[in-house]
Design an enzyme around this catalytic site. Sequence first.
Site, short mmCIF file in Angstrom:
data_model
loop_
_atom_site.label_atom_id
_atom_site.label_comp_id
_atom_site.label_asym_id
_atom_site.label_seq_id
_atom_site.Cartn_x
_atom_site.Cartn_y
_atom_site.Cartn_z
N GLU A 158 -9.34 11.44 -4.96
CA GLU A 158 -10.50 10.85 -5.46
C GLU A 158 -11.78 11.97 -4.55
O GLU A 158 -12.28 12.11 -5.50
CB GLU A 158 -10.98 9.82 -3.77
CG GLU A 158 -10.04 8.20 -4.73
CD GLU A 158 -9.81 7.39 -3.77
OE1 GLU A 158 -9.30 6.21 -3.88
OE2 GLU A 158 -10.08 7.87 -2.78
N ASP A 215 -4.27 1.27 2.55
CA ASP A 215 -4.80 0.60 3.53
C ASP A 215 -4.25 0.39 4.94
O ASP A 215 -4.44 0.03 5.58
CB ASP A 215 -4.21 -0.74 2.77
CG ASP A 215 -4.80 -1.02 1.33
OD1 ASP A 215 -5.46 -0.40 1.28
OD2 ASP A 215 -4.27 -2.41 0.82
N ASN A 223 -8.40 9.60 0.22
CA ASN A 223 -7.29 10.75 -0.74
C ASN A 223 -7.54 11.96 -1.48
O ASN A 223 -8.40 11.54 -1.70
CB ASN A 223 -5.73 9.37 -1.67
CG ASN A 223 -6.84 9.18 -3.39
OD1 ASN A 223 -7.41 9.59 -3.73
ND2 ASN A 223 -6.09 8.01 -3.41
#
Length: 331
Positions: free
Chosen positions: A209, A277, A206
């Site tokens: 990150e 996820d 993301n």
Amino acid sequence: MSFDFDKLFEEISRLKVAIIGDVMLDTYWWGNVERISPEAPVPVVLVNEKEKRIGGAGNVALNVQALGASVALLSILGDDEDGLQLKNLLRENNVDTRFILESKNRITTNKIRIISRNQQMMRLDAETLEDLNFNDEEKLNNQIEKFILNEKPDLVILEDYNKGILTEKIITHTIQICNQNNVLTAVDPKRKNFFSFKNATLFKPNLAEVFSGLNLIPEAVTEELMCRIHALLNTALNHSASLITLSERGVFYQQDADKKIIPSHRRNIADVSGAGDTVIAVAALVYIATKNIDLSARISNIAGGIVCEQVGTVAIQKERLLEECKKLLNK
């Protein structure tokens, strides 16, 4: 775009997938708050329902299974009651648990969320954060190699939550074995081993990150910025494609010269838990079936938005995703 999504989802259902990473138990305590405790200035939650769900890499497995593909989990759990409950839940959801190992040196991660009026009041985490010890690391490495050579999966997803399962050695060895056997790899990284995932097929962090991993100061998202980020990532990782989730702004993808920011669709957001996820599962499955990174990004962007409309960690619903793909993308 005009696309046969029924055929695509049928092709996805024939795929064989392995997921390696941190599997955890998500426990939910639901209740009502009607007073403040006389012992301390905290709300008293009258618990009226308890629920256990599959989280972490297990939730990625649920999303893969929900789209019809066969899926196996490779990880190490604690030799404890939470681990037993987690494996039973996985089996009930048609996830292959035969390759999950147990260790007396670890406990199974259990995240307990206390919720009232659809709002999370508190989270309690029981977990081991240290990397696998040498013996457990060797056992998992051997299990992974044996699985890839014998089971011949179409796709391996590495799902990292910084809980110690995906050590640098596990990551490097897994991607090497996959590349040697023409198995595509998709990666959902975290900060600790961010630059260990070299030579993977699909790299899906993301935006937060990315800024953290590259030591960049956050700034306004533009296609120019995202292209620069992809170039930095590609130089360090030598991966094939980047898929970067941008929260409410959507997703960015780039593979060679093919690049684009795809805006998110308007949603009634209830909870963003587990959205990443869903995105990695859907994007990887679509990519392996089509080799089309644009389509992978567009469909996974829709899927991530859908699961955010429900409270807690949930898997994508195949029929709902298929319906929205036809509605939003066949124009």
